[in-house]
Design a protein around this motif. Structure first.
Motif, PDB file in Angstrom:
ATOM      1  N   ARG A  96      15.647  -2.328   2.119  1.00 18.87           N
ATOM      2  CA  ARG A  96      14.454  -1.791   2.469  1.00 18.87           C
ATOM      3  C   ARG A  96      13.236  -2.643   2.643  1.00 18.87           C
ATOM      4  NH1 ARG A  96      10.661   2.079   3.124  1.00 18.87           N
ATOM      5  NH2 ARG A  96       8.732   1.981   1.736  1.00 18.87           N
ATOM      6  N   GLU A  97      13.386  -4.081   1.921  1.00 16.12           N
ATOM      7  CA  GLU A  97      12.385  -5.087   2.354  1.00 16.12           C
ATOM      8  C   GLU A  97      12.831  -5.625   3.670  1.00 16.12           C
ATOM      9  OE1 GLU A  97      11.607  -7.554  -1.523  1.00 16.12           O
ATOM     10  OE2 GLU A  97      13.364  -7.937  -0.852  1.00 16.12           O
ATOM     11  N   THR A  98      13.942  -5.512   4.222  1.00 17.10           N
ATOM     12  CA  THR A  98      14.393  -6.192   5.705  1.00 17.10           C
ATOM     13  C   THR A  98      13.505  -4.784   6.564  1.00 17.10           C
ATOM     14  OG1 THR A  98      16.467  -7.123   4.963  1.00 17.10           O
ATOM     15  CG2 THR A  98      16.157  -6.650   7.165  1.00 17.10           C
ATOM     16  N   VAL A  99      13.940  -3.620   6.347  1.00 18.57           N
ATOM     17  CA  VAL A  99      13.434  -2.580   7.169  1.00 18.57           C
ATOM     18  C   VAL A  99      12.111  -2.593   7.139  1.00 18.57           C
ATOM     19  CG1 VAL A  99      13.364  -0.163   7.607  1.00 18.57           C
ATOM     20  CG2 VAL A  99      15.387  -1.030   6.765  1.00 18.57           C
ATOM     21  N   GLY A 100      11.341  -2.890   6.005  1.00 15.50           N
ATOM     22  CA  GLY A 100      10.068  -2.891   5.956  1.00 15.50           C
ATOM     23  C   GLY A 100       9.207  -4.252   6.709  1.00 15.50           C
ATOM     24  N   ARG A 101       9.894  -5.313   6.726  1.00 14.48           N
ATOM     25  CA  ARG A 101       9.555  -6.519   7.561  1.00 14.48           C
ATOM     26  C   ARG A 101       9.602  -6.144   8.992  1.00 14.48           C
ATOM     27  NH1 ARG A 101      12.451  -9.516   3.678  1.00 14.48           N
ATOM     28  NH2 ARG A 101      10.963 -10.342   2.073  1.00 14.48           N
ATOM     29  N   LEU A 102      10.743  -5.633   9.416  1.00 10.91           N
ATOM     30  CA  LEU A 102      11.011  -5.361  10.883  1.00 10.91           C
ATOM     31  C   LEU A 102      10.029  -4.320  11.423  1.00 10.91           C
ATOM     32  CD1 LEU A 102      14.785  -5.184  11.023  1.00 10.91           C
ATOM     33  CD2 LEU A 102      13.524  -6.679  12.060  1.00 10.91           C
ATOM     34  N   LEU A 103       9.928  -3.332  10.673  1.00  5.60           N
ATOM     35  CA  LEU A 103       8.647  -2.132  11.111  1.00  5.60           C
ATOM     36  C   LEU A 103       7.394  -2.557  11.147  1.00  5.60           C
ATOM     37  CD1 LEU A 103      10.470   0.820   9.484  1.00  5.60           C
ATOM     38  CD2 LEU A 103      10.516   0.219  12.020  1.00  5.60           C
ATOM     39  N   ARG A 104       6.939  -3.295  10.236  1.00  2.00           N
ATOM     40  CA  ARG A 104       5.650  -3.859  10.009  1.00  2.00           C
ATOM     41  C   ARG A 104       5.437  -4.714  11.199  1.00  2.00           C
ATOM     42  NH1 ARG A 104       4.672  -6.973   4.691  1.00  2.00           N
ATOM     43  NH2 ARG A 104       5.993  -8.557   5.868  1.00  2.00           N
ATOM     44  N   THR A 105       6.266  -5.593  11.762  1.00  2.00           N
ATOM     45  CA  THR A 105       6.158  -6.631  12.938  1.00  2.00           C
ATOM     46  C   THR A 105       6.185  -5.785  14.234  1.00  2.00           C
ATOM     47  OG1 THR A 105       7.135  -8.219  11.391  1.00  2.00           O
ATOM     48  CG2 THR A 105       6.963  -8.612  13.902  1.00  2.00           C
ATOM     49  N   HIS A 106       7.163  -4.871  14.194  1.00  2.44           N
ATOM     50  CA  HIS A 106       7.637  -4.354  15.672  1.00  2.44           C
ATOM     51  C   HIS A 106       7.427  -2.789  15.685  1.00  2.44           C
ATOM     52  CE1 HIS A 106       9.564  -8.214  16.617  1.00  2.44           C
ATOM     53  NE2 HIS A 106      10.221  -8.076  15.326  1.00  2.44           N
TER      54      HIS A 106
END
Length: 198
Positions: A96-106
């Motif tokens: 969930r954290e990994t997905v959150g970081r990716l979607l927040r950035t890209h």
């Protein structure tokens, strides 16, 4: 979490926690949906760990998650289901954290990008590959993610978070991180949620 967990099974589990149905109803639904006995046993175990844990802290999250759904309806389900999973399964929280970081950035990401980051953290093993796939498939079922026509992951546009939902995710994150510090607004675990209060 090494199995897909559907929103429908979570609905029944929450009803069982509230005493509205018996666990036998969940078992009957799993028998209907899952033909392989070994998969059914693993799925039941995952649901039990989220909703019927022997840990007082985790059962507190489960009880509050079930209560929030009764008070606030379907809009509360993504936060409630995310919370019980975060409290019970650190790997779910990491994905969930990994997905959150990716979607927040890209704003979008692919399954391959998520897999690569989890492989970097845990090694390139088939168990990691499977657990990651099951986790984002589960997040799709729970309304925490959507998919574009070309298969990329996107954030839903209708994820709202009440004060109680925010407190619940904080409670779950405290268990996962073993720290009582409140989540900041930009935390990856909160990516996609919009607060419903000022």
């Amino acid at each position: 979490m090494d199995r897909f967990i559907s929103a429908e099974w979570m609905d029944i589990a929450a009803e069982a926690v509230r005493g509205e149905v018996s666990m036998a109803e969940l078992e009957a639904r799993l028998q209907l949906d899952i033909s392989a006995a070994s998969v059914r046993v693993k799925t039941r175990g995952i649901l039990s760990r989220m909703w019927l844990s022997s840990s007082a802290a985790q059962i507190g999250v489960a009880m509050e998650a079930a209560s929030i759904i009764r008070r606030e309806g379907d809009a509360a389900k993504p936060a409630a289901y995310c919370s019980v999973a975060i409290a019970a399964y650190p790997y779910f929280a990491e994905v969930r954290e990994t997905v959150g970081r990716l979607l927040r950035t890209h704003e979008t990401c692919t399954a391959g990008e998520i897999h690569r980051r989890m492989f970097e953290r845990h090694g390139k093993r088939s168990t990691i590959d499977q657990a990651t796939s099951y986790t984002f498939k589960t997040m799709l079922s729970w309304g925490l993610l959507t998919r574009s026509a070309d298969g990329r992951f996107l954030l839903p546009t209708d994820l709202t978070l009440s004060r109680d939902g925010f407190a619940l995710i904080n409670q779950a994150a405290s268990i996962y991180r073993q720290s009582p510090q409140e989540l900041a607004s930009g935390e990856p675990l909160l990516t996609g949620f919009r607060r419903s209060w000022v």
